[in-house]
Design a protein around this motif. Structure first.
Motif, PDB file in Angstrom:
ATOM      1  N   ALA A 914       0.848  -1.211   0.000  1.00 30.46           N
ATOM      2  CA  ALA A 914       0.000   0.000   0.000  1.00 30.46           C
ATOM      3  C   ALA A 914       0.874   1.248   0.000  1.00 30.46           C
ATOM      4  O   ALA A 914       0.574   2.249  -0.670  1.00 30.46           O
ATOM      5  N   MET A 915       1.991   1.170   0.743  1.00 31.73           N
ATOM      6  CA  MET A 915       2.918   2.298   0.825  1.00 31.73           C
ATOM      7  C   MET A 915       3.497   2.600  -0.565  1.00 31.73           C
ATOM      8  O   MET A 915       3.548   3.754  -0.999  1.00 31.73           O
ATOM      9  N   ILE A 916       3.938   1.535  -1.238  1.00 34.56           N
ATOM     10  CA  ILE A 916       4.510   1.691  -2.588  1.00 34.56           C
ATOM     11  C   ILE A 916       3.474   2.281  -3.531  1.00 34.56           C
ATOM     12  O   ILE A 916       3.764   3.166  -4.338  1.00 34.56           O
ATOM     13  N   GLN A 917       2.231   1.769  -3.409  1.00 33.84           N
ATOM     14  CA  GLN A 917       1.133   2.259  -4.252  1.00 33.84           C
ATOM     15  C   GLN A 917       0.977   3.772  -4.090  1.00 33.84           C
ATOM     16  O   GLN A 917       0.788   4.502  -5.063  1.00 33.84           O
ATOM     17  N   MET A 918       1.051   4.235  -2.837  1.00 29.97           N
ATOM     18  CA  MET A 918       0.871   5.667  -2.564  1.00 29.97           C
ATOM     19  C   MET A 918       2.052   6.485  -3.075  1.00 29.97           C
ATOM     20  O   MET A 918       1.872   7.592  -3.590  1.00 29.97           O
ATOM     21  N   VAL A 919       3.237   5.946  -2.930  1.00 31.97           N
ATOM     22  CA  VAL A 919       4.425   6.639  -3.459  1.00 31.97           C
ATOM     23  C   VAL A 919       4.299   6.787  -4.965  1.00 31.97           C
ATOM     24  O   VAL A 919       4.544   7.861  -5.529  1.00 31.97           O
ATOM     25  N   LEU A 920       3.871   5.703  -5.635  1.00 27.28           N
ATOM     26  CA  LEU A 920       3.701   5.755  -7.093  1.00 27.28           C
ATOM     27  C   LEU A 920       2.636   6.787  -7.468  1.00 27.28           C
ATOM     28  O   LEU A 920       2.759   7.497  -8.455  1.00 27.28           O
ATOM     29  N   HIS A 921       1.574   6.858  -6.646  1.00 30.83           N
ATOM     30  CA  HIS A 921       0.491   7.813  -6.905  1.00 30.83           C
ATOM     31  C   HIS A 921       1.024   9.241  -6.792  1.00 30.83           C
ATOM     32  O   HIS A 921       0.681  10.112  -7.606  1.00 30.83           O
ATOM     33  N   LEU A 922       1.852   9.491  -5.769  1.00 31.90           N
ATOM     34  CA  LEU A 922       2.441  10.828  -5.611  1.00 31.90           C
ATOM     35  C   LEU A 922       3.347  11.172  -6.798  1.00 31.90           C
ATOM     36  O   LEU A 922       3.365  12.313  -7.268  1.00 31.90           O
ATOM     37  N   LEU A 923       4.095  10.178  -7.269  1.00 32.21           N
ATOM     38  CA  LEU A 923       4.932  10.398  -8.459  1.00 32.21           C
ATOM     39  C   LEU A 923       4.074  10.754  -9.668  1.00 32.21           C
ATOM     40  O   LEU A 923       4.396  11.662 -10.430  1.00 32.21           O
ATOM     41  N   CYS A 924       2.954  10.033  -9.822  1.00 32.24           N
ATOM     42  CA  CYS A 924       2.012  10.323 -10.920  1.00 32.24           C
ATOM     43  C   CYS A 924       1.529  11.770 -10.828  1.00 32.24           C
ATOM     44  O   CYS A 924       1.486  12.488 -11.829  1.00 32.24           O
ATOM     45  N   LEU A 925       1.140  12.172  -9.598  1.00 30.00           N
ATOM     46  CA  LEU A 925       0.629  13.540  -9.420  1.00 30.00           C
ATOM     47  C   LEU A 925       1.695  14.576  -9.792  1.00 30.00           C
ATOM     48  O   LEU A 925       1.410  15.580 -10.453  1.00 30.00           O
TER      49      LEU A 925
END
Length: 1762
Positions: A914-925
């Motif tokens: 879940a942590m990785i998912q959120m980091v990837l989401h922040l990178l996307c943003l």
């Protein structure tokens, strides 16, 4: 109240004439008119003289007589004086001259009200039923609700409606309405009289209502005579003591019967007070003390009792009577209203005493219920009908607002009975609300009142703490909050300086309330042990909910005016700062990371106190957003200087709150109990989140926009207590701490995603409210398709209770209609799927994972990659543009790098997916933001450098890596396979941004680079598609391989078990051959005839059944142990049209042998079709009994005493078992049959049975047992026929049943007898066989009726359960004869034959028209074998004998039924209008038959009926009988039916039935065939007195075919039903109170439910109206529609019932129980048909049992009082 407001309505209008009026003496009338007399003194003298006499009998008042005397002695002379002429004539003229433009109808509790969602200014603007039906709003989007009482109709109020303020009834110029605003002007003389009369009347009313002396009257009302020692002990109503407690107290104190105490209690509840004892002062005082003593206990104070002098109670009652007289008078003229209002508002000169109306208002809480009602109605009919005086009344109301509210809070009556409830009528009028704000400072008044009524809940710090709060008091406090909401409900369009100042004063006062809530109920983390008692949290959250819309409205009001907004912001900021000062004394701590430093006050959420309640901070966030939206933020520095602003402090409190939520998720607060979990739930729930969670996110965005991004992130890290987690510190080995840390990191990353990505707030970005709602709906529908109501519940409501759903739903979703059950759902449009954001901030954790799963699954099905990047967010507005800097600051890069590095280096315990998912989401943003900025502006102007930061090394160390490098390594990590598609998407995005950065300023190059970028994208996408295709192909081949293996295994199995399969195939082949043979056309298929010598073979297949309890198989045989079907026997009225006969049809005296042709009440047997061994069932039943005895405290849904149980498999309610008796296959030898045919004609057959029966009767009479002489019938003239002749046509020995089967036969027969007759079980009762035949016949008729109603074929369409139960029931009915004495069966047979054969007619034999022929047929066929009984041997007829017996019995019964049909068709016939030239054979036969009937009835039967019409009547009328007979003989004999009966075809069906039942298609040929034998019978049938009486139209007969039952017709629009309910008046109650009307769906009766007035005493038990009606209408089973709640109620007996969805749906395919949503409802025919089938299939009991098993909460409901 019977004597006051409502008593007058019972007689004449209070201002009208009285019937039977006592003439007034001229001298007496002269006193009123004489100018020399002081009117007031004369008036009071008259009252002093007459009132005590009129109201002398208070204990047992004669209401009509009292009313007559009041009219004659007081009101009539008063009206004559007032009007100067006859009151009747004057008021008639006044009535015709027109009424007010305002409707003003006052609603009673439960009355239907309507609000237009398109035109109403706010939801409190409502119309009554009549106005609504005659208004334009009927065709708009409206809502309907049941009124709680106390409001009034707003028709005619132009301020309440945006359009259509008037209905057609109240429009100027409409008949009966005011003409051009010219209400009839009263002449000056009348007005002068009014000014003289009204003050005296009003003063008298006020004085008497607020009179406190118990023994004395005012001097002016005291007569000169001696004072009488006559007192009443008066008991007052309160809301603390229960109904039963008051009854008990009265019984004990007064020593009266329960019925008398109940009468007193009902009156007290209705009127508010009641005299319960009359007598001398001492005895009344004693009664008072006793009542108080008996009603007091530890938890309750005693009842309120007073001892009043008889004259005091008389005058108080008359004061109310005068009040209702005035109330009626007000409706006639505006002048009357104005004079009344002037007098009520007039203050005494030089006195500080309040005016009359204020006195009454202030005394309201001390008045009893009846007095309050009269007072409130008077205010409605006077002040509220005149706008000018409404304003003056509102001013008085606000003047005493604090006192009134404090009185209300200490009162114990409901809100609807308090004068404070009138606030809604004033505060919601926009102009009046503005006036009250400007002139009376109403907002400040309300806010101060709120603080003043809650002082006991303030702690030492001046904060609220609602521990040990009183729920009742809090509910009353919410009323004050509602008043604030009413005042703010419509925003002003024009601001004056005064309005601005007064509003700001009110806002500052309101901030004081919020200051008491800011940081209230602080909690501290429990570390040692769990909290012992959960603290009260509900009150604080409830207040937060109540204030949610008020906070939003204050913000909206502020936003209307720039100056006001900035000043309000300053005041709110000051208030926040004042609340944030504590705790400043601590030393600051320093925190370093990535070369950045943060100085902050030391605070840890996990160790220091924290509160979830921060309304001040959140209001400031709301105002800040509105500053941004209006652009006024540019002037903010003028009002709040940057030094004062202290953004860190503002952000800190909301941030603490979010950290608390994170720590609760990390299970760090487990020891704090459930109260905290509940608070966290509501914090994020749709009911509160707008002013809690959402505003905290906004406050963080404000912080991020105004603080240095690195400083902001350091503060976040410090508050989340994650400073060490991102430093190079050796991690702990404690797994719990690691897990906690990981959850906290996840929660923090999620909040950072929200801070940067959640921009759908007007003001944060340039979006509209519609955009916000659309986004909410899209994300809800991304989880799953949802019903309209489910979406509405998930969206926040505004101050008008609207969500804005309807305006946008069609843009984003399509509606899918519902089926017969369930509801319609909205499905998201495909083009909206791109808006899906996996980290949508209103998702709960469950919704998040569900939505992610649904969307990934969808993409997989569409053969796309599983990456779910965020959609491009809208741009931040200028005030918030700096928020994005968080993404590319050093601390953020450090956080992202650290987490990715841990994942790459496989430090498993330090990261989660879940942590990785959120980091990837922040990178996307970050990448999306940079891409959007580069596309809008030249590269050199873009300062947002996320790409450079992400590709730069973290440090200068040798092993340093960039985010991009880590992503490349992560792509290859096997443990993150699920995120691979997202990583690929990000890497492509890095390429795109890189190219955008590198492109030159030339547009052509830009275009090529863009196209190249697209190509690269496409190329990589193509590669991925090819990879996916390859995988799909591999999976397909794998599946093929597995299927091939399975097929090989299957073949191998078949080879091994070859023998078994060959047998199966062989049998199948034979069946196919038979089917082919049958399908060949033939004239008559002799194998398909059920009766007579040509009877086809019985199809008796071998039956092997499996017991559902022990799972063992057993073949059904006569000698085997019994197998049984679980079954339910119930009384039924499903086939009758006449329900008045039902209630007598049970008991010890009833003779059930003959069924009335109307089938008033039958006994139905149904089964769920599940089979058990009899022994297994008995064990199961005994086990249930034992279990029940051990659990006595648990209420059971079935009655074990009456043999009830739930089927072990399907949980249907059953009360017996049917033994399964095998069908005995019988073959007929055709040669023997032909031989018998030569001898056994109908005449001969009749002679034989008459001799046999005569022989039996002689034998029984003489008591001979051994030598039986040959008896012959001398009347028949053939002496050769002997007693034993019947045996010569073939006999065989009787079937022998096993003892187990016999036992079950007796058990089932006894149950039918017990349930059908409602008597105690008695195995030896002579009526048991009768009931057996009756239930068999009735059940067949029910099934035939059902098949016909549903349009299904007679055979082949029955459900398995119906087929099994019918087969078992018919075979049981045939076998039951063997368990009863044969003499008894013979007696019943003789009585049955008496209807057909006049030789056997006895005194009690009914007429041909008084019996149902199918019941007779079943009875005679099943009892006929008893004639073969001999003493020495147990015989039964052979196949041939049976064939003839069945044929002749059926033919005889059919002849009788045809005669029945013809005679009854003549009795109710209209003259034929249509002429037909039909001259068929059938018509001619019918005519000749009619001639004979006419001859036998001596001309009573008319000869003018055309033959074609008679034949048509017979053919239609006999069909149900033939269909039922076909079913009966099929299940009795097992002969297959013709093919035509397996299809639906009317003509083919009739011929097939005639063929199957050995009848000629021209039924009248039967009469010709048996002419000589039947004519004497026909003559006897026709000459019966009942038949002749019927033909002379003296009695009503049943017409054939019987009318098929259906549920009553319901209107298509539900508001028509509500209209009917509003007009319903209880037949047993004289008061005007609204009841709970329910509609019986069987017969259409409207009943008064759940009310003592309509309870009935049946067999010593009190039963409610519905329960007692059900006994009479449905034999205990019934179906009602609760009109005001839109629910169907199913009830059975006195103790069982359940709720069922009503068949009315709104436009979204949903029901609306309780009319909570209020959408227009329309009848759904499919659902109503489902209800009809529930009744006709006899499944109501089953439905109730199932419902009660799943919803055990209904056990608390007392069904017998429904």
């Amino acid at each position: 109240m019977a004597d006051g407001g409502d008593g007058g309505r019972g007689g004449r209008d209070p201002a009208g004439a009285a019937g039977g009026r006592v003439p007034v003496q001229p001298q007496e009338r002269a006193l009123w008119c004489d100018e020399r007399f002081n009117f007031q003194a004369t008036f009071l003298q008259c009252l002093a003289k007459h009132v005590p006499n009129i109201y002398s009998a208070e204990m047992d008042p004669l209401l009509e007589k009292q009313e007559e005397m009041v009219q004659a002695v007081i009101l009539y002379p008063l009206e004559c004086y007032l009007f100067g002429e006859d009151p009747d004539i004057f008021l008639e003229k006044l009535q015709q001259s027109g009424t007010s433009q305002l409707c003003g109808k006052v609603f009673k509790g439960g009355e239907a009200t309507y609000s237009c969602r398109d035109c109403a200014v706010d939801p409190t603007c409502v119309l009554c039923m009549d106005c609504f039906q005659n208004s334009i709003h009927k065709n708009h989007r409206y809502k309907m609700h049941s009124s709680t009482g106390g409001g009034f109709c707003d028709c005619g109020d132009t301020e309440a409606w945006k359009a259509g303020p008037l209905c057609t009834k109240h429009e100027p110029g409409a008949s009966g309405s005011a003409k051009e605003n010219s209400e009839c002007q009263l002449n000056e003389e009348i007005m002068e009289n009014s000014r003289r009369v009204f003050p005296s009347v009003i003063k008298y009313i006020v004085d008497m209502l607020i009179w406190e002396e118990e023994k004395e009257l005012p001097p002016e009302l005291t007569t000169s005579g001696e004072k009488v020692d006559s007192y009443y002990c008066v008991l007052f109503n309160d809301e603390h003591h229960s109904y039963d407690h008051v009854i008990y107290s009265l019984q004990r104190a007064l020593g009266c019967e329960r019925s008398e105490a109940q009468l007193h209690t009902t009156a007290i509840d209705k009127e508010g007070r009641r005299a319960v004892k009359a007598g001398h002062y001492a005895s009344c005082q004693e009664a008072k003390q006793k009542i108080k003593r008996h009603s007091e206990n530890i938890s309750q104070r005693p009842l309120h009792v007073e001892v009043l002098h008889a004259d005091v109670t008389a005058h108080q009652k008359f004061a109310l009577r005068l009040g209702s007289w005035l109330n009626k008078l007000m409706s006639y003229s505006s002048d009357f209203r104005q004079i009344f209002c002037q007098i009520c508002l007039k203050e005494e000169a030089g006195s500080e005493k309040p005016c009359f109306i204020s006195k009454l208002m202030l005394w309201d809480a001390k008045l009893h219920k009846g007095a309050r009602k009269v007072l409130h109605e008077l205010i409605f009919s006077s002040f509220f009908m005149e706008m000018e005086y409404k304003k003056l009344f509102a001013v008085e109301f606000v003047k005493y607002y604090k006192a009134l509210q404090k009185e209300y809070i200490n009162d114990d009556h409901d809100r609807v009975l308090s004068v404070t409830a009138l606030s809604v009528q004033m505060f919601t009028v926009p102009t009046l609300a503005r006036h009250l704000i400007e002139e009376q400072n109403v907002i400040t008044t309300i806010a101060e009142t709120l603080l003043e009524v809650l002082p006991e809940y303030l702690d030492k710090n001046g904060k609220f703490n609602f521990q040990d709060y009183s729920q009742d008091k809090m509910n009353r406090v919410y009323a004050i909050i509602y008043d604030l909401r009413y005042v703010l409900v419509s925003k002003p369009t024009l601001w004056t300086d005064r309005l601005r100042e007064r509003f700001l004063d009110g806002f500052v006062s309101f901030l004081r309330i919020l200051a008491c809530m800011q940081g209230m109920e602080e909690i501290k983390r429990e570390i040692g042990q769990h909290v012992e008692v959960d603290p009260d949290w509900e009150a604080a959250i409830a207040i937060q909910m109540q204030l949610k819309n008020i906070l939003l409205m204050f913000q909206e009001w502020c936003a209307c005016d720039e100056e006001l907004l900035l000043r309000a912001y300053r005041e709110c900021h000051k208030a926040v700062m004042r609340c944030s000062t504590n705790g400043r004394s601590r030393e600051k701590t320093v925190f370093h990371l990535c070369g950045h430093t943060l100085e902050s006050r030391p605070y840890r959420v996990s160790a220091d106190p924290v509160s979830i309640h921060l309304p001040l901070s959140r209001t400031l966030a709301g105002l800040h957003v509105r500053l941004s939206k209006t652009g006024a933020i540019s002037r903010l520095h003028e009002f709040v200087s940057p030094e004062e602003f202290q953004v860190e402090l503002l952000v800190d409190y909301p941030l603490r709150c979010l950290v608390l939520i994170a720590q609760v998720a990390a299970e760090m607060w487990r020891r704090n109990g459930l109260s905290l979990i509940s608070q966290v739930f509501y914090y994020q729930d749709v009911k509160c989140r707008e002013e809690m969670y959402d505003k905290d996110i906004i406050m963080l965005q404000i912080g991020a926009s105004l603080m240095d991004p690195n400083q902001f992130l350091l503060l976040v890290l410090q508050r989340y207590e994650l400073a060490d987690a991102f430093k190079k510190i050796k991690p702990t080995k404690n797994q719990d701490l690691i897990k906690q840390c990981n959850v906290l990191i996840e929660e923090m990353l999620q909040i950072l995603i929200y801070v940067v990505g959640e921009r759908y707030v007007p003001g944060v970005s340039n979006v509209t409210k519609e955009d916000v709602i659309m986004r909410e709906i899209i994300h809800l529908l991304c989880i799953e398709p949802m019903a309209h109501s489910a979406i509405t519940k998930s969206l926040p409501e505004n101050e008008n209770n609207e969500t804005g759903l309807e305006s946008v739903i069609d843009k984003v979703a399509t509606f899918k209609k519902p089926g017969v059950s369930g509801h319609g759902v909205y499905e998201l449009k495909d083009e909206c799927l791109k808006e899906f954001n996996m980290f949508f901030y209103h998702y709960t954790k469950t919704q998040h994972s569900k939505a992610e799963h649904t969307q990934k699954k969808r993409r997989k099905q569409e053969n796309k990659d599983e990456a779910l990047p965020p959609p491009p967010p809208p741009d931040f507005s200028p005030a918030f543009s700096n928020v994005v800097r968080i993404l590319n600051c050093d601390v953020m890069m450090h956080i992202l790098r650290t987490i990715l590095q841990r994942a790459v280096e496989l430090e498993i315990h330090l990261w989660t997916e879940a942590m990785i998912q959120m980091v990837l989401h922040l990178l996307c943003l970050g990448l999306l933001e940079e891409k959007q900025q580069l596309q809008k502006s030249p590269e050199e102007e873009v300062t947002f450098d996320f790409y450079h930061k992400a590709t730069r090394m973290g440090s200068s160390a040798l092993n340093a890596v960039s985010v991009l490098m880590l992503l490349e390594r992560l792509k290859r990590a096997p443990q993150l396979e699920a995120q691979k598609d997202t990583v690929n998407w990000i890497l492509q995005m890095f390429d795109t941004v890189k190219r955008l950065r590198e492109k030159s300023s030339l547009t052509t190059v830009a275009a090529t680079s863009a196209s190249e970028a697209t190509k690269v994208d496409e190329c990589s996408q193509d590669k991925e598609k090819a990879e996916r295709k390859r995988k799909a192909e591999a999976a397909r081949l794998h599946r093929q391989k597995i299927m091939a293996q399975m097929s090989a295994l299957q073949k191998n199995f078949i080879e091994t078990h070859k023998l078994l399969y060959e047998n199966t195939l062989e049998a199948q082949g034979k069946e196919d051959a038979i089917m082919e043979e049958e399908s060949m056309p033939s004239a008559i298929d002799y194998s398909k005839i059920a009766l007579g010598p040509k009877r086809g073979p019985s199809v008796a297949e071998k039956e092997v059944l499996t017991c559902i309890l022990c799972q063992e198989e057993q073949e059904v045989k006569l000698e085997s142990a019994a197998m049984v079907l679980s079954a339910c026997v119930q009384k039924s009225t499903a086939l009758t049209q006449n329900r008045s006969r039902i209630i007598e049809l049970s008991g010890d005296t009833l003779d059930p042998l003959f069924m009335h042709p109307d089938l008033p009440c039958g006994t139905h047997t149904g089964s769920c079709g599940h089979v058990m061994h009899a022994a297994c069932w008995q064990k199961y039943f005994e086990a249930m009994q034992l279990n029940f005895r051990q659990r006595l405290h648990v209420e059971q849904i079935f009655d074990l005493e009456n043999g009830e149980y739930l089927c072990p498999l399907c949980k249907s309610l059953c009360n017996t078992v049917i033994p399964i008796v095998p069908l005995q296959a019988q073959k007929i030898n055709s040669e023997d049959a032909e031989a018998v045919a030569q001898i056994l004609s109908l005449a001969r057959w009749l002679e034989i049975i008459i001799v046999r029966i005569s022989g039996y009767s002689v034998k029984n009479a003489e008591g001979e047992k051994e030598n039986v002489p040959a008896f012959t019938s001398k009347g028949m003239g053939n002496s050769a026929l002997e007693f034993h002749s019947i045996l010569s046509f073939g006999v065989q020995s009787s079937v022998k049943y096993s003892s187990s089967i016999k036992e079950m036969l007796i058990l089932f027969a006894t149950t039918i007898y017990r349930v059908g007759l409602k008597v105690a079980p008695n195995e030896a009762d002579h009526r048991i066989p009768m009931m057996t035949w009756s239930t068999c016949a009735f059940t067949i008729q029910c099934i035939e009726n059902l098949l016909e109603t549903e349009g299904k074929p007679l055979f082949g369409s029955l459900q398995n359960r119906q087929h099994s139960s019918l087969k078992a029931l018919v075979q049981f009915a045939a076998a039951q004869r063997t368990t009863s004495p044969q003499i008894l069966i013979q007696k019943h047979l003789v009585r049955l034959l008496g209807v057909l054969l006049p030789n056997f007619k006895a005194e009690d034999t009914p007429s041909l028209l008084e019996v149902d022929m199918f019941h007779v047929l079943v009875g005679v066929v099943l009892s006929f074998p008893s004639l073969y009984w001999e003493d020495a041997v147990d015989l039964q007829p052979s196949s041939i004998s049976s064939a003839y017996n069945h044929l002749y019995l059926f033919h005889l019964t059919t002849l009788a039924h045809i005669t029945q049909i013809v005679i009854s068709s003549a009795t109710g016939r209209e003259s034929p209008t249509a002429q037909s030239s039909d001259n068929s054979e059938e018509a001619r036969s019918a005519e000749s038959f009619c001639r004979e009937v006419c001859q036998y009835t001596s001309g009573s039967f008319g000869q003018d009926i055309p033959g074609w019409l008679v034949w048509d009547c017979v053919k239609k009328g006999i069909m149900p009988y033939l269909r039922s007979a076909a079913l009966f003989f099929h299940y009795l004999l097992g002969v297959s039916p013709p093919e035509e009966l397996l299809q639906v075809s009317e003509e083919g069906q009739f011929k097939a039935l005639c063929s199957y039942l050995s009848l000629p298609t021209n039924l009248f040929l039967l009469f010709q065939e048996y002419r000589d034998t039947v004519n004497p019978l026909l003559q006897r049938w026709c000459t019966d007195p009942v038949v002749l009486s019927s033909l002379k139209r003296k009695s009503i007969t049943i017409r054939y075919p019987r009318k098929r039952n259906s549920l009553i017709e319901l209107p298509e629009d539900y508001s028509c039903l509500l209209n009917r309910a509003s007009q319903f008046r209880c037949p047993r109650s004289y008061d005007d109170e609204q009841k709970h009307p329910v509609l019986c769906l069987f017969c259409g009766a409207m009943l008064c439910s759940q009310n003592t007035c309509c309870q009935e005493l049946i067999d010593g038990e009190e039963l409610g109206a519905c329960t007692s009606h059900a006994l009479q209408c449905g034999a205990g089973v019934c179906m009602f529609l609760k009109i005001r709640e839109c629910k169907v109620v199913l009830i059975e007996g006195k103790t069982r019932g359940c709720l069922y969805p009503a068949p009315y749906l709104d436009e979204y395919g949903e029901t609306d129980p309780g009319l909570k949503r209020g959408n227009p409802l329309h009848l759904c025919w499919e659902r109503y048909r489902k209800l009809h089938l529930l009744w006709q299939q006899h499944c109501i009991i089953e439905e109730i049992a199932r419902s009660q098993e799943t919803n055990q909460i209904f056990f608390g409901f007392n069904w017998q009082l429904l």
